[in-house]
Design a protein around this motif. Structure first.
Motif, PDB file in Angstrom:
ATOM      1  N   VAL A  26      86.953  55.870  39.978  1.00 44.16           N
ATOM      2  CA  VAL A  26      85.675  55.807  40.700  1.00 44.16           C
ATOM      3  C   VAL A  26      85.167  57.216  40.979  1.00 44.16           C
ATOM      4  CG1 VAL A  26      84.594  55.147  42.887  1.00 44.16           C
ATOM      5  CG2 VAL A  26      86.104  53.542  41.712  1.00 44.16           C
ATOM      6  N   ALA A  27      86.046  58.103  41.414  1.00 46.71           N
ATOM      7  CA  ALA A  27      85.638  59.466  41.722  1.00 46.71           C
ATOM      8  C   ALA A  27      85.148  60.197  40.472  1.00 46.71           C
ATOM      9  CB  ALA A  27      86.803  60.234  42.350  1.00 46.71           C
ATOM     10  N   ALA A  28      85.853  60.036  39.364  1.00 49.57           N
ATOM     11  CA  ALA A  28      85.440  60.694  38.124  1.00 49.57           C
ATOM     12  C   ALA A  28      84.093  60.171  37.653  1.00 49.57           C
ATOM     13  CB  ALA A  28      86.506  60.491  37.052  1.00 49.57           C
ATOM     14  N   VAL A  34      76.705  62.239  39.237  1.00 40.72           N
ATOM     15  CA  VAL A  34      76.053  63.339  39.954  1.00 40.72           C
ATOM     16  C   VAL A  34      75.632  64.422  38.972  1.00 40.72           C
ATOM     17  CG1 VAL A  34      76.431  65.222  41.601  1.00 40.72           C
ATOM     18  CG2 VAL A  34      77.171  62.912  42.158  1.00 40.72           C
ATOM     19  N   ARG A  35      76.531  64.768  38.039  1.00 42.30           N
ATOM     20  CA  ARG A  35      76.179  65.782  37.042  1.00 42.30           C
ATOM     21  C   ARG A  35      75.015  65.318  36.184  1.00 42.30           C
ATOM     22  NH1 ARG A  35      81.686  66.076  36.486  1.00 42.30           N
ATOM     23  NH2 ARG A  35      81.603  64.935  34.520  1.00 42.30           N
ATOM     24  N   GLY A  36      75.009  64.038  35.827  1.00 42.23           N
ATOM     25  CA  GLY A  36      73.910  63.508  35.018  1.00 42.23           C
ATOM     26  C   GLY A  36      72.584  63.541  35.752  1.00 42.23           C
ATOM     27  N   TRP A  61      75.675  59.214  45.273  1.00 37.76           N
ATOM     28  CA  TRP A  61      76.785  59.326  44.329  1.00 37.76           C
ATOM     29  C   TRP A  61      77.746  60.428  44.757  1.00 37.76           C
ATOM     30  CZ3 TRP A  61      78.369  55.851  41.066  1.00 37.76           C
ATOM     31  CH2 TRP A  61      77.468  54.938  40.533  1.00 37.76           C
ATOM     32  N   ARG A  62      77.204  61.524  45.278  1.00 41.42           N
ATOM     33  CA  ARG A  62      78.055  62.624  45.733  1.00 41.42           C
ATOM     34  C   ARG A  62      78.934  62.183  46.898  1.00 41.42           C
ATOM     35  NH1 ARG A  62      74.488  66.862  46.102  1.00 41.42           N
ATOM     36  NH2 ARG A  62      75.068  67.427  44.000  1.00 41.42           N
TER      37      ARG A  62
END
Length: 90
Positions: A26-28, A34-36, A61-62
């Protein structure tokens, strides 16, 4: 040792070992999201959401990623502690 129930400790270890990979996944995934959402995008002629919407989703998301990393770390510490107790008891 303090009336430690080995069966309960093993059950706790199993739960911790299940929680670690699930929370890691889930964290990954949340970090990837977030990066997207942080990448600059080509302006869409028909935008469906405002910049504020994207910023709000990115923050959600963060927060999810942060919570999932904390859960993953906490479950890892619990698993290590339980293994240590089981080694001492057994």
């Amino acid at each position: 040792m303090f009336g430690t129930n080995i069966g309960a400790m093993v059950a706790l270890l199993v739960v911790a070992l299940v929680v670690v990979p699930v929370s890691f996944g889930v964290a990954a995934r949340a970090d990837a999201k977030v990066r997207g959402l942080s990448r600059p995008r080509v302006p869409d002629p028909d935008p469906r959401g405002s910049v504020a919407d994207v910023d709000g989703r990115r923050e959600q998301w963060r927060q999810l990623a942060t919570r999932a990393w904390l859960i993953c770390g906490g479950a890892s510490l619990v698993a290590v502690a339980v293994v240590g107790v089981l080694i001492c008891v057994a």
